[in-house]
Design a protein around this motif. Sequence first.
Motif, mmCIF file in Angstrom:
data_model
loop_
_atom_site.group_PDB
_atom_site.id
_atom_site.type_symbol
_atom_site.label_atom_id
_atom_site.label_comp_id
_atom_site.label_asym_id
_atom_site.label_seq_id
_atom_site.Cartn_x
_atom_site.Cartn_y
_atom_site.Cartn_z
ATOM 1 N N LEU A 29 0.841 -1.189 0.000
ATOM 2 C CA LEU A 29 0.000 0.000 0.000
ATOM 3 C C LEU A 29 0.885 1.251 0.000
ATOM 4 O O LEU A 29 0.673 2.191 -0.769
ATOM 5 C CB LEU A 29 -0.908 -0.007 1.240
ATOM 6 N N LEU A 30 1.884 1.212 0.869
ATOM 7 C CA LEU A 30 2.833 2.323 0.947
ATOM 8 C C LEU A 30 3.523 2.504 -0.400
ATOM 9 O O LEU A 30 3.670 3.615 -0.911
ATOM 10 C CB LEU A 30 3.854 2.033 2.043
ATOM 11 N N GLN A 31 3.943 1.353 -0.963
ATOM 12 C CA GLN A 31 4.600 1.359 -2.271
ATOM 13 C C GLN A 31 3.704 2.029 -3.321
ATOM 14 O O GLN A 31 4.149 2.835 -4.128
ATOM 15 C CB GLN A 31 4.910 -0.100 -2.685
ATOM 16 N N ALA A 32 2.407 1.709 -3.242
ATOM 17 C CA ALA A 32 1.453 2.268 -4.192
ATOM 18 C C ALA A 32 1.396 3.782 -4.071
ATOM 19 O O ALA A 32 1.360 4.500 -5.077
ATOM 20 C CB ALA A 32 0.065 1.659 -3.960
ATOM 21 N N PHE A 33 1.389 4.261 -2.816
ATOM 22 C CA PHE A 33 1.351 5.710 -2.597
ATOM 23 C C PHE A 33 2.583 6.387 -3.197
ATOM 24 O O PHE A 33 2.481 7.417 -3.855
ATOM 25 C CB PHE A 33 1.279 6.015 -1.091
ATOM 26 N N VAL A 34 3.729 5.781 -2.933
ATOM 27 C CA VAL A 34 4.981 6.349 -3.450
ATOM 28 C C VAL A 34 4.936 6.426 -4.971
ATOM 29 O O VAL A 34 5.224 7.468 -5.573
ATOM 30 C CB VAL A 34 6.193 5.496 -2.983
ATOM 31 N N THR A 35 4.538 5.339 -5.622
ATOM 32 C CA THR A 35 4.454 5.331 -7.076
ATOM 33 C C THR A 35 3.434 6.356 -7.580
ATOM 34 O O THR A 35 3.662 7.036 -8.585
ATOM 35 C CB THR A 35 4.059 3.924 -7.582
ATOM 36 N N ALA A 36 2.312 6.432 -6.849
ATOM 37 C CA ALA A 36 1.283 7.389 -7.243
ATOM 38 C C ALA A 36 1.843 8.811 -7.254
ATOM 39 O O ALA A 36 1.632 9.580 -8.202
ATOM 40 C CB ALA A 36 0.096 7.289 -6.290
ATOM 41 N N PHE A 37 2.581 9.151 -6.203
ATOM 42 C CA PHE A 37 3.163 10.494 -6.127
ATOM 43 C C PHE A 37 4.175 10.729 -7.229
ATOM 44 O O PHE A 37 4.274 11.815 -7.783
ATOM 45 C CB PHE A 37 3.779 10.747 -4.750
ATOM 46 N N ARG A 38 4.928 9.636 -7.560
ATOM 47 C CA ARG A 38 5.891 9.772 -8.644
ATOM 48 C C ARG A 38 5.159 10.044 -9.969
ATOM 49 O O ARG A 38 5.562 10.901 -10.747
ATOM 50 C CB ARG A 38 6.755 8.504 -8.748
ATOM 51 N N LEU A 39 4.060 9.348 -10.183
ATOM 52 C CA LEU A 39 3.259 9.577 -11.394
ATOM 53 C C LEU A 39 2.770 11.020 -11.457
ATOM 54 O O LEU A 39 2.805 11.676 -12.504
ATOM 55 C CB LEU A 39 2.048 8.635 -11.427
ATOM 56 N N LEU A 40 2.330 11.503 -10.310
ATOM 57 C CA LEU A 40 1.781 12.865 -10.264
ATOM 58 C C LEU A 40 2.859 13.904 -10.519
ATOM 59 O O LEU A 40 2.680 14.821 -11.323
ATOM 60 C CB LEU A 40 1.130 13.131 -8.895
ATOM 61 N N THR A 41 3.974 13.746 -9.809
ATOM 62 C CA THR A 41 5.013 14.777 -9.899
ATOM 63 C C THR A 41 5.742 14.732 -11.229
ATOM 64 O O THR A 41 6.281 15.733 -11.678
ATOM 65 C CB THR A 41 6.029 14.635 -8.751
#
Lengths: 235, 240
Positions: free
Chosen positions: A4-16
């Motif tokens: 789940l944490l990993q997903a958040f990190v990737t999500a932020f990378r996608l956004l930024t």
Amino acid sequence: MESLLQAFVTAFRLLTSFDADLVEIVLLSLRVSLMAVFLAALVGLPLGGWLAIARFPGRRIVIATLNAMMGLPPVVVGLIVYLLLSRAGPLGWLGWLFTPTAMVVAQFLLIMPLVAALSRQALEDLFEEYDALFRSLRVGTLGVVQTLLYEGRHRLLTTLLAGYGRAIAEVGAVIIVGGNIAHVTRVMTTAIALETSKGDLPLALGLGIVLLFISLLLNALAALGQTRASETVTP
Amino acid sequence: MTSILPLELRGVGFAVNGNELLADIDLRFEAVDRTMIVGPNGAGKSLLLRIAHGLLSPTAGEVQWHGPRASDPSALGTQAMVFERPVLLRRSAQANVEYALRCVGCDREVVTEKARAALAQTGLLSVAERHAFVLSSGERQRLALARAWALEPEVLFLDEPTSALDPSATRVVEEIIEAIANAGTRVIMITHDLAQAKRLGDEVVFMNRGRVLERAPVDRFFDAPTSQEAAAFIKGELLW
């Protein structure tokens, strides 16, 4: 928990990193809903204005129906638009099914009653305030509606924001008539639904964050419009 | 200038669900004089004024404008009304006046000029750009008067224009009404303030319970009212 944490990190990378897929989906969402709200305003505001001042038998029924239609289930609207636009349907020849246009139509049908009903309420209050003045100045129906739309501009803006919020957050109608086709009709809500069921949480989460942000922004703007409106109510 | 006056109310009545709020009103307003309509609350004064102005249709009798200009379709803006609580649009003071001018078909080129002239005449030029809703009560009522005056009406109906104002604001409004009347507008006004009626009026129409009981020149009305009710009203006694 780790994933789940990993997903958040990737999500932020996608956004930024302004991931191309993500940007495309967000822009399509904004475009479709903007068009829908524009058309809904074009029809709904004059309709609301007219209902605010017109007196005819059955007016209360029309208003009650309109109020009830504010809560139309998106999937049912999607289904109806699907039936209308499908090849065998009466409007099949347009070839709109599974295009952004079909999504605009569905969202328009969803939010036009909302815009009309809410603006009718707002404008009727104003009409009561100004009725004597309009009569005194012998203002015609068209002039009255025009004036009311202008005088109620802050409250109407709030109404349109509410419509936009409903349109952009809705999934049931656009997934049926749009089909969630990648690069064609995939919008934020349909992508979130798909990616979640596929287990691709980062993209779903990233889109979810954008959607959440847009919703909050819209509500903040609506609240701001509300304050502006209440500042200019009866002295 | 041709006129829409005289105005005649013949047998005018107004009833709601069988309750007669106005009955047997026969009044004729010629082009001269300033008329003050007085009477206790619920006498039907506002109703009468609204019917005369055409905001309401009477349920009995008729309202007729007899002047040569009365049937002229371009006779817009020949009458105006100022309400007890000014009804203002949510825009600047000047825009409020301009709106009314546009409504009566005023030429576009002169709208601004006329609006500013009316604001100047009512001492509102310094607040012309301010939103109407941030003006004081007195300024708001003056704005309503400016808007009415800008239309250059032949007849101006006023429904207790000073009832919500303090003495100094009242004085300013009275001066404006005086000026409007002196400029040739026929003033027909409701007031609760008998001293004001004396100051501004030429004649008094006294109403009670939906009927006109007396109509007389101001001096005679206050010195020697002919009806018992009017005498009691002037003395400040309750009328039942």
